[in-house]
Structure formats: C-alpha cells, structure tokens
Design an enzyme around this catalytic site. Structure first.
Site, PDB file in Angstrom:
ATOM      1  N   THR A 150       0.856  -1.194   0.000  1.00  0.00           N
ATOM      2  CA  THR A 150       0.000   0.000   0.000  1.00  0.00           C
ATOM      3  C   THR A 150       0.892   1.243   0.000  1.00  0.00           C
ATOM      4  O   THR A 150       1.365   1.657  -1.056  1.00  0.00           O
ATOM      5  CB  THR A 150      -0.984   0.049   1.183  1.00  0.00           C
ATOM      6  N   THR A 183      -1.346  -2.784  10.637  1.00  0.00           N
ATOM      7  CA  THR A 183      -1.370  -2.698   9.179  1.00  0.00           C
ATOM      8  C   THR A 183      -0.122  -3.301   8.570  1.00  0.00           C
ATOM      9  O   THR A 183       0.627  -2.648   7.880  1.00  0.00           O
ATOM     10  CB  THR A 183      -1.511  -1.240   8.699  1.00  0.00           C
ATOM     11  N   GLU A 262       6.830   5.337   7.208  1.00  0.00           N
ATOM     12  CA  GLU A 262       6.375   6.621   6.700  1.00  0.00           C
ATOM     13  C   GLU A 262       7.139   7.783   7.306  1.00  0.00           C
ATOM     14  O   GLU A 262       7.143   7.972   8.510  1.00  0.00           O
ATOM     15  CB  GLU A 262       4.875   6.777   6.997  1.00  0.00           C
TER      16      GLU A 262
END
Lengths: 388, 388
Positions: A150, A183, A262
């Site tokens: 993702t 996640t 991230e």
C-alpha cells in the site's frame, strides 16, 4: 531464482493489477503447486475492530485445525469497517479463488489491506482472480510481493536456506505499526515438515520478538496478519534450526519495514534494561517509543534523555530516577536521573546515523525488552493527513 | 483592575526578567499581602520522574497541613533531571524568597518549568528574588502571568466573581499536555474561607475534569503543578457555588491552553459515550486522542472515522463494532462499524472549523468521558525537534 514465497518446494505465486489501484499491482495469490492443502498457522491483530478478512481467515484455521491450499490478497482497500457486507465479500473472495484453483473454499485464506471504510470493488476482484490463478508460477513471487503493497515504497522479501529446508517470506507495511502488529501483512512458506501446533508456537514467538517490536506510531491495525504455510516436502527439520530461521526471516522483514516507515529518517534500536520484569521493560519501551516528544527529539538528532526518562516515569512501571542511566550509542549521558559528563561530540556523531542505539537502564531488576522506534517528522504527517 | 491572581482580596504578585531567558520575563512571585500564611492546596504530576521543585512543594504541603504565604516560580529551566543538587537549588529558592519576604521557608512553595536536565542558574535567580519581592503589588498579576511562560504564545488568565467571593487564576502550558497534566502550571487565588481538605477535594475534582482532559500528545510531564491559595478574607462561601467557580476558572484556563497548543490548527471536543464504565470511556478517549493517525486526520480536516474506531478497538476496553456509531459535528457518519449515509458537504463544512466536535458511541453501557484533543501537524514537529 525463485525468491521469498516460492523459494521453498511446493509453492507458486502471482500478482496482478485488477483495477483497485490506478496503475500498480493490487492483488496477489500464493498457492500450493499441486493444489493440495498443507499445514498452516497464523497470527492476527488483537484489535477488537478487526476487519472481515481477519474474521474469515481466523475462523477457517480454527475450524480446520491449521490447513490451507491458497492465500488470496488484495491491496488498496482493507475491507474494514464494512460490516456484514464486508464479511460476505471476504467469503466471496475465498469462493472465487477456490473455484479458479479447484480447491475447497474452506482451504483458502484471505487478506486485505488499504483504506478503511469503503466496500471492496468486487467486480474488479472477481475479474482479477482467474487471471491470478492462470499466472501462478515459481517465478511469480516478486509480482505477489508487489501486489500486497500500500504506502510502501518497495517490496519486502527474505529467504533463509537451512540445512534441510528453505523458508521464504514477503511482507508489507510501514506506518501505523506498533505492538501488536499494525497494518502489516507477512506471508511465509517453507518445505519443512512441521505440525500445526508447533508451527503456530514458533510463529507466535518469532512475531512477538520481531514484528511486534516495531513501533512507528503506537497504533494497532484492523487487518494485521502473518501466515506461514509448510508443505512438508523435505521432511522433518532440526526444530531449533527451523525456529531460528523463522525468527531470522521475520526479523529481516521487520527491519525492511522499519526502513520503509512513513516519513522515517531515524530508526532507533531502543533497549530497556534493569526493569522489574520483562513485561515492565516492554511497557516502558513502548511508552518511550510512542512518545511524540521523544520521537521529535530523534527527528532533530537531539540526545534529549530527559524526555526518555519522563516517558519511562509515566509508563506505569516501577521507576526510581536515582537508579537510572541512559546511553546513546553506548555513551552514557545520564546517571541517577541527572546529566552525566560525556563526550558530546561523540554522541552528536552517533545521532547523525540513520540507525541510533539507545539504552534506558532502570536499575531495579533484570527485565529487558527491545523495540524498534521511528522518529516523527514532517514526512509522517504529510503521508497521513491526506483526505481519504 | 487587578486580574487573575490578584483579583481576590489578600494577594499581591510580581514578575521580572532575571536572566534565565534572553529577554523575556522568567520569574514570578505570588504572595499574601500581609505575609501571613493562608490555606493552600495543590495537585501535582503523577510522573515518577518528578522534578525537585515538585518534591519540595509537595513535601511542604504534606508537612504543614496545607498552608503557604508565597509561591516562587521560574521559567526557562524546569530544574528537572538535576538530582540532589536540583533539590538543594529548589530549597534555596524557597529560602531566598522567605528571606526577602520575612516569612518561614516552610511556607514558601516553589515551581519551575522549561528545559529538563540543566542546573538552574542560581546566581540569576538569587539576584532576581529580592527584585520580585520589591515589585509585589496588586497590579503585578499580568507580570506574574508572563513570568511563568515557556513555549506559550500568550499568558492565560481567568477570573470568576462569585456572589460572596472572587477566584482568579493564571496558567502556562500547551505542548506535552495529556492526562495527567503535562508541563503545565496553574495558580489560583481566592478570598473565600475554605478549609484545606475541602479545598484540595474541590481542586482535584476540577483538575480531573479540566486540565486532565486536555490531551495534546499523550506525554505526562515532570513538573506539573496546580496550586490554590485561599485567604479567607470574605468568609465562608456557598460551597456549591465555590466548587463551580473553581471548575469554571480551570476550564477557562484549559481552553486557553488548548488554543495555544504547539502547532495546533484544530481543537477537538471528543466524547466517548456508551462505554461499560466511565473509566473505560476515559481510556478509550485517551487512546483515540493520542493516536497519531487520528490526529493527522484532524490536521487534514478528514472525517476518517475508521481510524477512530481502530484506536477505540485497540484501547483495551470492551468494544463491539456492530454496536458503535461515530458522529462529526452531530452528523452520524458510521453505524455498526461501517459507513452510514450522510451529508458529506455538511460534515466537510464542520471539519473546516477550528473547533470540531466528535462523538464515538460504544453502545455497551452508560460510561462517558470527554477529552480535548489537538491535531498533529508540521508545527508541532518544528517546535519540538529543535536541539535542546
């Protein structure tokens, strides 16, 4: 040379672009090469707001004693926050995959990852599934590794070749990662012969010491899943060697995920030692690694030990300032809760590294824990404040 | 017109620049106008890594049964992480203030706020103390309110004039604020006649429902202190009215602090309802408000309810997705853990406000809690990643 999930004997894989995402691969399939079910074990998220695919896969493994012939995965949509309709869609994915492969739907596990709250584009998924089945091959591992991503910037793959077995794995995930596993998805395959209960024990132990130590932002996801399939083709392994291999692959994938976190500029190996128990050390380490002021200090390459002690002191564990010490890169900067004379240039040089090592010693017992922490910088916010 | 801490009868105050900071006021003094001790109560940080001034003040109030004649404060240096030398410095501040005012050192409370880990510049503090004593006046409240600030952008002051008493207060703090009270100081004075035990009970209740609901980044500080002094000059008040006034002043100061939170663009009134207990509601609310993905969604004006439910589901409280609902600005966007049809434009309009209202209803019981949450944006990181 087959990599990751097709490295071990008995497995094929594929990936494709079904149309969930605009251009990139968004579906993946891992299956046994003879379509017969093999031993399977899994660890799932502990979040009570778990997604339908988690319910579907967990239910299957509980019912069939730990067995699977295939794993179907889509990315770009987590099929989470989708209620009963979402569960029906997860079941439909299993059924369509079973149909395309000629296996039982009860032997198909399903995973999804991506945005929460929107229904799956089932037309695209159902059209993509036969394509995936056709593309299955020993050379399909890399496509599969792409199909599960993702916000990742790159695929994560790892292989360990033991003396009598091979173990390979692929994973996705970076942001929203914290104990317990937020996640992230990881899929491992091996040709070792291991029974279901033992496989699950080994997997859980490895997951607890690797994926669950990666703490990016303290959030725990709705979809996390780690699945391992064991074809048994090469016979019983040395169990210690096998358990060690599972740990190594999970550790390697964890580091790859950490590097891809991230907005990350700093990866911190944070050790808490001398706690009253391992559990207390773990709680303290989690509280420190999740503390935004601590994380900002990491982003600023600032050895601001006071914030680490402040986070440890408010973690709810036994804590006596006079017994503590804090070290950056092995250099002690604080003792007894106050500044300790040290070579500031040496510490500053260490803080410039992408990988930082920090030890917070509580001086009360022998409890220890290690977590991987990530700094908090503008990149994280940029990535996570876009409108969904 | 006297404001905040000198509004009530019996108090004087002053502020000055002693030289701890480069230019701005960095010391404050609040004292009784006749130098006689009055009733005092306080609530302190629960962080086990508490600073020496907290130890000194807490010890005094425990020993003298709730009494003080003066409060000496410095900003720019928290005197935290300073060990035994720091405690000696805190005591020296009390002694110097007592000397300058002609009161007992045991009747002087001390507070510090600012950077952790460096020793206080005692030469500057000891030189500034007699200046502060000389400047004491009924017009000194605003100077005192400035002298306690650190990363604040403005002073925080509040006054409530009751039917038979006046209550005023000043506070500092913005970032690093979360239950229980992180890096914030608040000082309240009143001319009501209240006994120490009752005053403490009223204060704690007000603090729990106001300052402790302000959750900026989940951290709890080393120095937090709220002190109230009651001169008794105007006699016994109606206790319900008095307790309500204390709550009002604390609430007003809390909102001023929230508006001033580091990097804040959104202030969120987050209510959790229908929990199994008020405690569970509080835990869920805290977990949601501290979740970085949730906070980033607030920064992005994004009604991403899935992240709120994900945070509630991993809070460790009872949670059943099918029983939940989530509303932004009173508009329900999710029911039973899935999307609920709604006027997206109306929700978007609400999200544009600086003040957002969100309710997460768990549908299990009648437990409720409210916290004030703050978004996470680049401003926070900029403020907190500078080298100390």
């Amino acid at each position: 040379m087959p990599v990751s999930v097709t490295a071990a004997e008995g497995f094929v894989a594929s990936g494709c672009h079904a149309g969930i995402k605009r251009r990139r691969y968004d579906m993946a399939l891992v299956a046994t090469d003879d379509r017969k079910p093999v031993v399977a074990a899994a660890v799932f998220t502990l979040n009570k707001f778990f997604a339908p695919p988690v319910a579907a896969s967990r239910g299957r493994l509980e019912a069939n004693g730990g067995r699977a012939a295939a794993i179907i995965v889509n990315s770009g949509n987590a099929n989470a926050g989708t209620g009963p309709a979402g569960l029906a869609d997860a079941e439909a994915m299993c059924a369509a995959t079973a149909e395309a492969l000629g296996v039982d739907a009860s032997d198909v596990l399903v995973c999804s990852t991506g945005i929460i709250g929107n229904p799956l584009p089932m037309d695209k998924i159902l059209a993509g599934t036969p394509k995936l089945a056709k593309k299955l091959s020993k050379d399909g591992a890399e496509d599969a590794a792409k199909g599960i991503l993702t916000t990742d910037h790159c695929p994560k793959e790892s292989v360990v070749r033991g003396s009598t077995f091979t173990l390979g794995g692929m994973a996705k995930g970076c942001g929203m990662i914290a104990p317990n596993m937020a996640t992230m998805l990881a899929f491992l395959t091996t040709d070792a012969d291991v029974d279901p209960a033992e496989l699950k024990t080994i997997l859980k132990s490895a997951v607890d010491r690797t994926f669950n130590t990666l703490n990016v932002d303290g959030a725990t996801s709705t979809n996390d899943t780690v699945i391992v399939l064991a074809s048994g083709r090469r016979g019983k392994p040395d169990m210690a060697e096998f358990a060690d291999a599972v740990h190594k692959v999970c550790e390697d994938l964890t580091y790859q995920m950490a590097k891809d976190a991230e907005g990350m500029t700093k990866m911190v190996a944070l050790r808490v030692t001398g706690a009253m128990s391992d559990e207390q050390a773990r709680i303290a380490a989690k509280n420190i690694a999740e503390n935004n002021l601590v994380k900002c200090s990491w982003y600023g390459s600032d050895p601001y030990w006071g914030r680490l002690l402040g986070a440890a002191g408010s973690a709810g564990v036994d804590f006596e300032a006079e017994k503590t010490s804090v070290a950056y890169g092995g250099i002690v900067v604080s003792r007894a809760g106050t500044n300790f004379e040290h070579d500031a240039d040496a510490v500053a040089a260490h803080m410039k590294n992408e990988r930082i090592e920090i030890e917070v010693a509580l001086g009360l017992g022998s409890g220890e824990a290690q977590v991987i922490g990530i700094d908090l910088g503008p990149g994280y916010i940029k990535e996570n404040s876009k409108t969904s």
